[in-house]
Design a protein around this motif. Structure first.
Motif, PDB file in Angstrom:
ATOM      1  N   ALA A 368       0.832  -1.209   0.000  1.00 30.37           N
ATOM      2  CA  ALA A 368       0.000   0.000   0.000  1.00 30.37           C
ATOM      3  C   ALA A 368       0.865   1.256   0.000  1.00 30.37           C
ATOM      4  O   ALA A 368       0.549   2.246  -0.682  1.00 30.37           O
ATOM      5  CB  ALA A 368      -0.932  -0.014   1.208  1.00 30.37           C
ATOM      6  N   VAL A 369       1.969   1.244   0.760  1.00 26.87           N
ATOM      7  CA  VAL A 369       2.869   2.407   0.799  1.00 26.87           C
ATOM      8  C   VAL A 369       3.485   2.637  -0.575  1.00 26.87           C
ATOM      9  O   VAL A 369       3.549   3.776  -1.068  1.00 26.87           O
ATOM     10  CB  VAL A 369       3.962   2.208   1.866  1.00 26.87           C
ATOM     11  CG1 VAL A 369       5.045   3.288   1.742  1.00 26.87           C
ATOM     12  CG2 VAL A 369       3.363   2.220   3.264  1.00 26.87           C
ATOM     13  N   ARG A 370       3.941   1.564  -1.220  1.00 31.06           N
ATOM     14  CA  ARG A 370       4.553   1.714  -2.541  1.00 31.06           C
ATOM     15  C   ARG A 370       3.543   2.254  -3.549  1.00 31.06           C
ATOM     16  O   ARG A 370       3.857   3.116  -4.370  1.00 31.06           O
ATOM     17  CB  ARG A 370       5.124   0.369  -2.997  1.00 31.06           C
ATOM     18  CG  ARG A 370       6.439   0.000  -2.313  1.00 31.06           C
ATOM     19  CD  ARG A 370       7.083  -1.219  -2.967  1.00 31.06           C
ATOM     20  NE  ARG A 370       6.364  -2.445  -2.603  1.00 31.06           N
ATOM     21  CZ  ARG A 370       6.715  -3.242  -1.593  1.00 31.06           C
ATOM     22  NH1 ARG A 370       7.773  -2.934  -0.847  1.00 31.06           N
ATOM     23  NH2 ARG A 370       6.031  -4.338  -1.335  1.00 31.06           N
ATOM     24  N   TRP A 371       2.294   1.733  -3.490  1.00 29.75           N
ATOM     25  CA  TRP A 371       1.272   2.217  -4.413  1.00 29.75           C
ATOM     26  C   TRP A 371       0.965   3.695  -4.172  1.00 29.75           C
ATOM     27  O   TRP A 371       0.856   4.485  -5.110  1.00 29.75           O
ATOM     28  CB  TRP A 371      -0.011   1.389  -4.238  1.00 29.75           C
ATOM     29  CG  TRP A 371      -1.086   1.794  -5.213  1.00 29.75           C
ATOM     30  CD1 TRP A 371      -1.280   1.313  -6.469  1.00 29.75           C
ATOM     31  CD2 TRP A 371      -2.099   2.795  -4.997  1.00 29.75           C
ATOM     32  NE1 TRP A 371      -2.347   1.932  -7.081  1.00 29.75           N
ATOM     33  CE2 TRP A 371      -2.867   2.857  -6.191  1.00 29.75           C
ATOM     34  CE3 TRP A 371      -2.428   3.632  -3.942  1.00 29.75           C
ATOM     35  CZ2 TRP A 371      -3.951   3.729  -6.340  1.00 29.75           C
ATOM     36  CZ3 TRP A 371      -3.500   4.494  -4.096  1.00 29.75           C
ATOM     37  CH2 TRP A 371      -4.245   4.551  -5.273  1.00 29.75           C
ATOM     38  N   LEU A 372       0.852   4.069  -2.889  1.00 34.62           N
ATOM     39  CA  LEU A 372       0.524   5.451  -2.556  1.00 34.62           C
ATOM     40  C   LEU A 372       1.636   6.398  -3.005  1.00 34.62           C
ATOM     41  O   LEU A 372       1.372   7.495  -3.515  1.00 34.62           O
ATOM     42  CB  LEU A 372       0.294   5.570  -1.045  1.00 34.62           C
ATOM     43  CG  LEU A 372      -0.488   6.788  -0.540  1.00 34.62           C
ATOM     44  CD1 LEU A 372      -1.868   6.866  -1.204  1.00 34.62           C
ATOM     45  CD2 LEU A 372      -0.633   6.721   0.981  1.00 34.62           C
ATOM     46  N   ALA A 373       2.893   5.982  -2.850  1.00 33.85           N
ATOM     47  CA  ALA A 373       4.016   6.824  -3.278  1.00 33.85           C
ATOM     48  C   ALA A 373       3.982   7.053  -4.784  1.00 33.85           C
ATOM     49  O   ALA A 373       4.249   8.160  -5.271  1.00 33.85           O
ATOM     50  CB  ALA A 373       5.340   6.184  -2.869  1.00 33.85           C
ATOM     51  N   GLY A 465     -13.729   5.924  -3.322  1.00 33.04           N
ATOM     52  CA  GLY A 465     -14.781   5.463  -2.439  1.00 33.04           C
ATOM     53  C   GLY A 465     -14.337   4.350  -1.508  1.00 33.04           C
ATOM     54  O   GLY A 465     -13.149   4.041  -1.368  1.00 33.04           O
ATOM     55  N   PRO A 466     -15.310   3.683  -0.870  1.00 32.24           N
ATOM     56  CA  PRO A 466     -14.998   2.626   0.104  1.00 32.24           C
ATOM     57  C   PRO A 466     -14.223   1.465  -0.510  1.00 32.24           C
ATOM     58  O   PRO A 466     -13.431   0.818   0.174  1.00 32.24           O
ATOM     59  CB  PRO A 466     -16.380   2.175   0.586  1.00 32.24           C
ATOM     60  CG  PRO A 466     -17.283   3.331   0.308  1.00 32.24           C
ATOM     61  CD  PRO A 466     -16.754   3.967  -0.938  1.00 32.24           C
ATOM     62  N   GLU A 467     -14.440   1.212  -1.799  1.00 26.68           N
ATOM     63  CA  GLU A 467     -13.742   0.088  -2.411  1.00 26.68           C
ATOM     64  C   GLU A 467     -12.228   0.319  -2.432  1.00 26.68           C
ATOM     65  O   GLU A 467     -11.443  -0.587  -2.127  1.00 26.68           O
ATOM     66  CB  GLU A 467     -14.247  -0.132  -3.844  1.00 26.68           C
ATOM     67  CG  GLU A 467     -15.685  -0.594  -3.940  1.00 26.68           C
ATOM     68  CD  GLU A 467     -16.664   0.570  -3.857  1.00 26.68           C
ATOM     69  OE1 GLU A 467     -16.200   1.739  -3.763  1.00 26.68           O
ATOM     70  OE2 GLU A 467     -17.888   0.319  -3.876  1.00 26.68           O
ATOM     71  N   ASP A 476      -3.859  -4.068  -2.023  1.00 26.85           N
ATOM     72  CA  ASP A 476      -4.089  -4.423  -3.425  1.00 26.85           C
ATOM     73  C   ASP A 476      -4.931  -3.366  -4.129  1.00 26.85           C
ATOM     74  O   ASP A 476      -5.978  -3.672  -4.713  1.00 26.85           O
ATOM     75  CB  ASP A 476      -4.794  -5.790  -3.495  1.00 26.85           C
ATOM     76  CG  ASP A 476      -4.880  -6.312  -4.925  1.00 26.85           C
ATOM     77  OD1 ASP A 476      -4.035  -5.900  -5.758  1.00 26.85           O
ATOM     78  OD2 ASP A 476      -5.793  -7.099  -5.199  1.00 26.85           O
ATOM     79  N   PRO A 477      -4.494  -2.095  -4.096  1.00 25.77           N
ATOM     80  CA  PRO A 477      -5.293  -1.065  -4.778  1.00 25.77           C
ATOM     81  C   PRO A 477      -5.316  -1.241  -6.286  1.00 25.77           C
ATOM     82  O   PRO A 477      -6.277  -0.846  -6.947  1.00 25.77           O
ATOM     83  CB  PRO A 477      -4.594   0.241  -4.382  1.00 25.77           C
ATOM     84  CG  PRO A 477      -3.209  -0.167  -4.003  1.00 25.77           C
ATOM     85  CD  PRO A 477      -3.323  -1.531  -3.415  1.00 25.77           C
ATOM     86  N   ARG A 481      -8.634  -1.322  -9.071  1.00 24.79           N
ATOM     87  CA  ARG A 481      -8.787  -0.639 -10.351  1.00 24.79           C
ATOM     88  C   ARG A 481      -9.161  -1.632 -11.456  1.00 24.79           C
ATOM     89  O   ARG A 481      -9.875  -1.307 -12.389  1.00 24.79           O
ATOM     90  CB  ARG A 481      -7.494   0.087 -10.721  1.00 24.79           C
ATOM     91  CG  ARG A 481      -7.266   1.332  -9.872  1.00 24.79           C
ATOM     92  CD  ARG A 481      -6.188   2.200 -10.478  1.00 24.79           C
ATOM     93  NE  ARG A 481      -6.140   3.490  -9.824  1.00 24.79           N
ATOM     94  CZ  ARG A 481      -5.404   4.500 -10.246  1.00 24.79           C
ATOM     95  NH1 ARG A 481      -4.662   4.359 -11.335  1.00 24.79           N
ATOM     96  NH2 ARG A 481      -5.410   5.644  -9.606  1.00 24.79           N
ATOM     97  N   ALA A 482      -8.631  -2.868 -11.327  1.00 24.24           N
ATOM     98  CA  ALA A 482      -8.949  -3.868 -12.352  1.00 24.24           C
ATOM     99  C   ALA A 482     -10.435  -4.176 -12.374  1.00 24.24           C
ATOM    100  O   ALA A 482     -11.014  -4.460 -13.417  1.00 24.24           O
ATOM    101  CB  ALA A 482      -8.157  -5.149 -12.109  1.00 24.24           C
ATOM    102  N   HIS A 483     -11.054  -4.103 -11.173  1.00 24.09           N
ATOM    103  CA  HIS A 483     -12.493  -4.340 -11.130  1.00 24.09           C
ATOM    104  C   HIS A 483     -13.254  -3.181 -11.753  1.00 24.09           C
ATOM    105  O   HIS A 483     -14.365  -3.336 -12.162  1.00 24.09           O
ATOM    106  CB  HIS A 483     -12.953  -4.533  -9.684  1.00 24.09           C
ATOM    107  CG  HIS A 483     -12.436  -5.818  -9.089  1.00 24.09           C
ATOM    108  ND1 HIS A 483     -12.753  -7.070  -9.576  1.00 24.09           N
ATOM    109  CD2 HIS A 483     -11.601  -6.030  -8.036  1.00 24.09           C
ATOM    110  CE1 HIS A 483     -12.168  -7.998  -8.851  1.00 24.09           C
ATOM    111  NE2 HIS A 483     -11.449  -7.394  -7.909  1.00 24.09           N
TER     112      HIS A 483
END
Length: 483
Positions: A368-373, A465-467, A476-477, A481-483
């Motif tokens: 999550a940290v890597r994705w947020l960065a 949103g909440p998802e 697993d952000p 997005r894939a959904h």
């Protein structure tokens, strides 16, 4: 030395008078008081008029040899640094500053006038009376009264100036066995020596400025809140109205050492005179430690480079600003305080001590940290975990960013909630460390960057949103997005 050699020089009366007249009246009159104090007079009175000043005491014996009244540099005082006089000059300087004078002492009266000097016998049984005549200006009489009323008469001596008794100031503290420079007279020559003495500390009387005293006689105003009376001769300049700066510093150092534990609070210790001692006197580490513990917050370090200062603050240190203290004070304090650079090096080594293999929760947090960065800062970062018991310095101590390696490290023993990156404190730390990828310092650029990252994160979470929030918690952000 032969009698002929002893008569090499003569003293010009006019030159001696000009030298004496250049000294203020109050200073000259202290010379008369010192003789009375030395002889333990019970009563000393001073009356000041426009054309006549009278000084009288009741010392037993008076002036034993009339030559002491008019022979320059002749003195009968023993070689004792607790006697106030010096080299037989004081009384003669006082008389030389007058147009006329009479010295009436036990058995002898010496008169000085335009016709010269004349001596005659009298019936006086004790003490000495000085009658000093010339035209005195109002301002010099006012200043003379002020100077004389500053005096601290010895115990057992009553001093009255202009019909008003001079009372001793309130005692604060007495320090014994203070090793200070003094003056002795050896073979007729003033010489510096060291001697143990007593320092008496007093609260100035109403309206008085604090002074340094020599055995009850004011010498020089100074920047302390108290009168300090030295019970032996002090080194003096030619006008005998000032002492060397180094001597004053020695007295102040003795006061600081004696008073720091029980008499001085933080405000006192921030005074200029204390700073002078810290900067200019060789103090013991124990005294410096006592000073630091009372003046600076716990965890203080001396300011160093800007980057080190900023990182030290992040690690919980208080920075002592080097720009507001003198070089001497900085060098003294460096004996007991780390610099921010040394502090950061020491603390940074603690962060690199024990690597931890992350568990499943911590791996999701790292994802999550890597994705947020990447999402909010456009940066690719590495995430590392280490174990260290948290200190008292605060939350930011439990995460650190290595800008050069582009690596953010998190302490698994700290308060961060790895199971919920959106916890307010945890997310704040993560964004704080991502902002440090831009700059290691907490400057305006860092603040602007952190505000930008916070705003962008809020927008992402609002749009996702909440998802998206739940996907971030699961690490697993991208799957969201894939959904």
């Amino acid at each position: 030395m032969s009698d002929a050699a002893k008569r090499w020089f003569e003293v010009a009366d006019d030159g001696w008078r000009r030298l004496s007249a250049s000294r203020p009246l109050g200073r000259l009159m202290l010379e008369a008081l010192q003789n009375a104090f030395d002889e333990r007079a019970g009563q000393v009175t001073v009356e000041l008029g426009d054309e006549q000043v009278v000084v009288e005491d009741d010392a037993e014996g008076g002036i034993g040899d009339e030559r002491l009244v008019y022979t320059i540099f002749l003195s009968d005082k023993p070689d004792d640094p607790t006697r106030r006089g010096r080299m037989g000059r004081g009384l003669k300087e006082l008389l030389a500053g007058m147009d006329r004078a009479t010295v009436e002492t036990v058995g002898t009266t010496v008169e000085f006038s335009e016709e010269g000097r004349r001596s005659r016998e009298n019936e006086r049984a004790r003490g000495t009376r000085l009658v000093l005549g010339r035209r005195f200006a109002d301002e010099e009489l006012v200043e003379a009264k002020r100077m004389l009323r500053l005096c601290i008469p010895p115990k057992g001596t009553t001093l009255k100036v202009a019909s008003r008794q001079v009372r001793r100031p309130r005692s604060v503290l007495t320090l014994s066995s203070c090793h200070l420079e003094t003056v002795i007279i050896a073979d007729g020559v003033e010489r510096a020596a060291m001697g143990n003495t007593t320092l008496s500390i007093y609260t100035p009387r109403r309206g008085e400025q604090a002074h340094l005293f020599e055995m009850g006689l004011p010498v020089e105003a100074w920047n302390l809140p108290w009168h300090v009376d030295v019970a032996q001769r002090v080194p003096l300049g030619e006008g005998r109205d000032a002492v060397p700066d180094r001597y004053k510093l020695a007295v102040k150092a003795a006061l600081l050492e004696a008073m720091i534990h029980s008499y001085l609070d933080r405000n006192d210790l921030r005074s200029d005179w204390v700073h002078e001692v810290i900067a200019g006197w060789p103090l013991t580490p124990a005294l410096l430690d006592a000073y630091v513990s009372r003046v600076f917050p716990r965890g203080s370090v001396l300011g160093g480079t800007r980057r080190a200062n900023d990182r030290a603050r992040q690690l919980g240190a208080h920075i002592v600003d080097a720009s507001v203290i003198s070089h001497g004070a900085y060098m003294s304090l460096s004996r007991v305080l780390e610099t921010s650079d040394d502090y950061v090096r020491r603390r940074s080594s603690e962060f690199g001590g024990e690597d931890v293999e992350p568990d499943e929760t911590q791996r999701r947090f790292a994802d999550a940290v890597r994705w947020l960065a990447r999402a909010v800062a456009g940066r690719v970062v590495k995430v590392r975990f280490f174990a260290r018991d948290p200190g008292d310095a605060g939350l930011l101590e439990d995460a650190v960013t290595d800008v050069d390696k582009r690596e953010i490290s998190f302490n698994v023993r700290g308060p961060l909630r790895f199971e919920d990156i959106l916890d307010a404190q945890t997310l704040g730390v993560v964004l704080h460390e991502i902002a440090h990828l831009e700059t290691a310092e907490h400057d305006h650029r860092f603040i602007d960057r952190l505000q930008h990252l916070a705003g962008k994160t809020a927008r992402l979470l609002g749009e996702g949103g909440p998802e998206l929030a739940e996907a971030l918690r699961q690490g697993d952000p991208d799957g969201h997005r894939a959904h």
